[in-house]
Structures are given as C-alpha cells and as structure tokens.
Design an enzyme around this catalytic site. Structure first.
Site, PDB file in Angstrom:
ATOM      1  N   ASP A  17      47.660 -86.116  49.597  1.00  0.00           N
ATOM      2  CA  ASP A  17      48.706 -85.075  50.208  1.00  0.00           C
ATOM      3  C   ASP A  17      48.050 -84.550  51.563  1.00  0.00           C
ATOM      4  O   ASP A  17      46.845 -85.071  51.934  1.00  0.00           O
ATOM      5  CB  ASP A  17      48.795 -83.986  49.258  1.00  0.00           C
ATOM      6  CG  ASP A  17      49.749 -82.580  49.846  1.00  0.00           C
ATOM      7  OD1 ASP A  17      50.565 -82.899  50.314  1.00  0.00           O
ATOM      8  OD2 ASP A  17      48.961 -81.688  49.953  1.00  0.00           O
ATOM      9  N   SER A  18      48.907 -83.804  52.316  1.00  0.00           N
ATOM     10  CA  SER A  18      48.303 -83.354  53.755  1.00  0.00           C
ATOM     11  C   SER A  18      47.375 -82.448  53.480  1.00  0.00           C
ATOM     12  O   SER A  18      46.385 -82.299  54.361  1.00  0.00           O
ATOM     13  CB  SER A  18      49.410 -82.665  54.281  1.00  0.00           C
ATOM     14  OG  SER A  18      49.954 -81.480  53.606  1.00  0.00           O
ATOM     15  N   CYS A  80      53.118 -85.579  47.860  1.00  0.00           N
ATOM     16  CA  CYS A  80      53.615 -84.709  49.199  1.00  0.00           C
ATOM     17  C   CYS A  80      54.966 -85.010  49.312  1.00  0.00           C
ATOM     18  O   CYS A  80      55.482 -86.397  49.132  1.00  0.00           O
ATOM     19  CB  CYS A  80      52.942 -85.291  50.297  1.00  0.00           C
ATOM     20  SG  CYS A  80      53.434 -84.557  51.910  1.00  0.00           S
ATOM     21  N   GLU A 159      46.973 -73.000  52.306  1.00  0.00           N
ATOM     22  CA  GLU A 159      45.782 -73.698  52.689  1.00  0.00           C
ATOM     23  C   GLU A 159      44.696 -72.727  53.183  1.00  0.00           C
ATOM     24  O   GLU A 159      43.528 -72.829  52.989  1.00  0.00           O
ATOM     25  CB  GLU A 159      46.038 -74.412  53.666  1.00  0.00           C
ATOM     26  CG  GLU A 159      46.828 -75.750  53.538  1.00  0.00           C
ATOM     27  CD  GLU A 159      46.062 -76.889  53.149  1.00  0.00           C
ATOM     28  OE1 GLU A 159      44.981 -76.828  53.362  1.00  0.00           O
ATOM     29  OE2 GLU A 159      46.790 -77.620  52.424  1.00  0.00           O
ATOM     30  N   CYS A 191      57.745 -78.766  47.673  1.00  0.00           N
ATOM     31  CA  CYS A 191      56.505 -78.891  48.444  1.00  0.00           C
ATOM     32  C   CYS A 191      55.433 -78.752  47.469  1.00  0.00           C
ATOM     33  O   CYS A 191      55.455 -77.531  46.812  1.00  0.00           O
ATOM     34  CB  CYS A 191      56.578 -77.972  49.764  1.00  0.00           C
ATOM     35  SG  CYS A 191      55.014 -78.129  50.579  1.00  0.00           S
ATOM     36  N   THR A 192      54.439 -79.837  47.515  1.00  0.00           N
ATOM     37  CA  THR A 192      53.320 -79.582  46.624  1.00  0.00           C
ATOM     38  C   THR A 192      52.583 -78.394  46.414  1.00  0.00           C
ATOM     39  O   THR A 192      52.050 -77.932  45.643  1.00  0.00           O
ATOM     40  CB  THR A 192      52.408 -81.072  46.403  1.00  0.00           C
ATOM     41  OG1 THR A 192      52.117 -81.391  47.923  1.00  0.00           O
ATOM     42  CG2 THR A 192      53.372 -81.935  45.867  1.00  0.00           C
ATOM     43  N   HIS A 193      52.525 -77.734  47.670  1.00  0.00           N
ATOM     44  CA  HIS A 193      51.717 -76.529  48.083  1.00  0.00           C
ATOM     45  C   HIS A 193      52.417 -75.463  47.170  1.00  0.00           C
ATOM     46  O   HIS A 193      51.853 -74.281  46.814  1.00  0.00           O
ATOM     47  CB  HIS A 193      51.698 -76.130  49.340  1.00  0.00           C
ATOM     48  CG  HIS A 193      50.875 -76.736  50.186  1.00  0.00           C
ATOM     49  ND1 HIS A 193      50.795 -78.091  50.558  1.00  0.00           N
ATOM     50  CD2 HIS A 193      49.706 -76.596  50.702  1.00  0.00           C
ATOM     51  CE1 HIS A 193      49.943 -78.692  51.213  1.00  0.00           C
ATOM     52  NE2 HIS A 193      48.948 -77.617  51.483  1.00  0.00           N
TER      53      HIS A 193
HETATM   54  N1  DGL Z   1      52.552 -80.522  50.526  1.00  0.00           N
HETATM   55  C1  DGL Z   1      53.276 -81.284  51.114  1.00  0.00           C
HETATM   56  C2  DGL Z   1      54.704 -81.363  50.717  1.00  0.00           C
HETATM   57  O1  DGL Z   1      55.014 -81.487  49.737  1.00  0.00           O
HETATM   58  C3  DGL Z   1      53.051 -81.221  52.762  1.00  0.00           C
HETATM   59  C4  DGL Z   1      52.954 -79.937  53.446  1.00  0.00           C
HETATM   60  C5  DGL Z   1      52.677 -79.898  54.778  1.00  0.00           C
HETATM   61  O2  DGL Z   1      51.552 -80.345  55.083  1.00  0.00           O
HETATM   62  O3  DGL Z   1      53.551 -79.352  55.719  1.00  0.00           O
HETATM   63  O4  DGL Z   1      55.480 -81.627  51.527  1.00  0.00           O
END
Ligand code: DGL
Length: 276
Positions: A17-18, A80, A159, A191-193
């Site tokens: 992931d990022s 991600c 983050e 979004c995984t966040h």
């Molecule tokens: N967590 C990632 C996603 O699912 C990327 C979020 C990001 O870096 O902008 O899209």
C-alpha cells in the site's frame, strides 16, 4: 507435486500500500489465513497515491512488485484501492505469480448486500475518478446506482494517527454530508485507510447503512487463489519469520502505528530505497 511447488507453498505473500492503510488488509489475512507468512511494503515516502496520475501509480506499483518478487513472495495482494484501480490490470499480464486487488471483492459484496440498489463509494480522488467501483458493481448488478465521493484528507489524517480526533470528525462530517439525501443503504470504504475510521463513519452514517470493508472479501479471494494454484501453506517451514515489514520512510512511526492496530507485535520495519 514438484519440489518447486512444495517450496512455493511456504513462501510469503507480498502485500503493499502507499502507507499504513494496507495494514487493514494484512490484518484480515492474518486472521483468516494464520498459517501464511506476509511481507508488507508501505510506501511511506510517496504517500498519498490518491492524488497522483495513473502513470505514476503504475510505475510505483511495478517497482514495489519487483521488490516483493526479489523477496521470494508467491503471490501479491495490492492492498490499495488506488493501485488496484490504476495499475492492477496493466501489470497482471506481466506477472507469473497470482495477484489480487481490493476493488473487485469489495464491489461484489456491495452489489450482493444492497437492498435498494443505491450504493455509495468513498475513496481517493484517483479511485473515485476512475469509476472502477461503478464498473465492477454493474457487472453484478447492472441496475445499481453508484455515488462516489472522494475524501482525500482522510489519508493524511490516518497516517498522522488522528483516528478519533475532533478535527477528523469535522472533516468526516463535511465529506459524508454528500450522502445525506441520497438514500444509499450501502457504503464501500474504498480506500484501505478508511476502515481505521470505521467507528466514526458508522456514527455519522447511522446504523441503517451497511459499511463494506473490502479487506474481508479480499482475504477470502486470496484463500481461493492460493488453493487454485496449489500454493496454500499447510503450516510447514516453522522458524521463518511470519511477518516482515518494509517502508520507504519513517520506519519507527510506521512500526508504532502497526503495533497499535495489528493482532501481533512487530519488532521492526526496515527502511529500503524503493527507487533503486
Ligand atoms: N490506501 C490507499 C487506497 O486504498 C491509498 C491512499 C493514498 O495513498 O492516497 O487507495
């Protein structure tokens, strides 16, 4: 079964992931596939991905996949949504090993559970702008109405670890008001966040709206994929490290965050120069 297949069974899964968001997927793999080893890469030097171009995300994803391949992984999970939306289909034909993203599994479950056919998607600008969730949902339910809303500030807030901060609540309210009159009964955390803000999103959206975290279905899809390829770990090769973590920046901060959300204690996150 050939010897190389036997050995492959014990190789780890590469997850990336990022940043810390993909840990929500890694956590689900740990729960559902406890015998599988994981090598995780968080691109903390280059987060966020959500506001970057398709070309850049494809380039980053290729670099990370090459790194994970060099570590001997047997399969890749693109944890991600942005990279799944922009890079997965481009890169898949270049790969020998199985690879799975998070969008398809999330879209499928949302299409299945909606009662009124009205589905919301929150994600990065990249994911929402790509309309990939709409396309995938329509494969299962062509009549569904899909409403997307980009929530770009969620990623830096997560983050930063501001998971319960009043500022994050304010930001969430401002984004989610978009769905107020929309009558959606299902909202994909695309979004995984975002699953890390689940309780807050639940509070704002109310109990009537199903919240879909694609991580659960992704881990299920990974299980099927490993079985199809006959590379699921049967619990052998004990003694190898179960979980390894690599990042492109701020290793200590990443480690502390990971330890606050994972079911296991990680001792270190190793810093690597992914561009090299
Ligand atoms: N967590 C990632 C996603 O699912 C990327 C979020 C990001 O870096 O902008 O899209």
């Amino acid at each position: 079964m050939s010897e190389s297949f036997e050995n492959q069974k014990y190789a780890p899964i590469g997850v990336f992931d990022s940043g810390v968001g993909g840990l929500t997927v890694a956590r689900e793999i740990m729960r559902q596939l406890p015998q599988e080893r994981i090598i995780y890469f968080g691109d903390t030097a280059r987060v966020p991905y959500g506001s970057k171009s398709r070309e850049t995300i494809v380039r980053y994803s290729r670099q990370i996949i090459h790194f994970l391949e060099s570590k001997g992984v047997k399969a890749i999970v693109v944890a991600c949504n942005t990279a799944s939306a922009f890079a997965l289909e481009k890169i898949r034909p270049e790969m020998k090993m199985p690879i799975i993203g998070v969008v398809k599994p999330g879209a499928k479950v949302a299409a299945e559970i909606t009662q009124n056919g009205r589905i919301g998607v929150i994600g990065t600008e990249g994911t929402v702008g790509s309309h990939i969730y709409t396309e995938m949902i329509h494969m299962h339910n062509p009549e569904a109405t899909v409403l997307g809303k980009a929530c770009p500030l969620f990623v830096p807030l997560v983050e930063e670890g501001w998971l319960k901060d009043p500022i994050t609540v304010q930001v969430a309210k401002r984004y989610l008001v978009y769905f107020q009159e929309s009558d959606i009964d299902t909202l994909i955390l695309g979004c995984t966040h975002y699953p890390l803000l689940r309780a807050m999103i639940r509070e704002i959206m109310g109990e009537r709206v199903n919240l879909v975290n694609p991580a659960y279905e992704t881990a299920q899809g990974l299980k099927r994929l490993l079985e199809q390829h006959e590379i699921a770990n049967d619990g052998g090769m004990l003694g190898e490290p179960m979980y390894q973590f690599y990042v492109s920046d701020a290793a200590e901060k990443f480690k502390n965050f990971a330890n606050s959300i994972l079911p296991c204690e990680i001792e270190e996150a190793q810093l690597i120069h992914i561009e090299e």
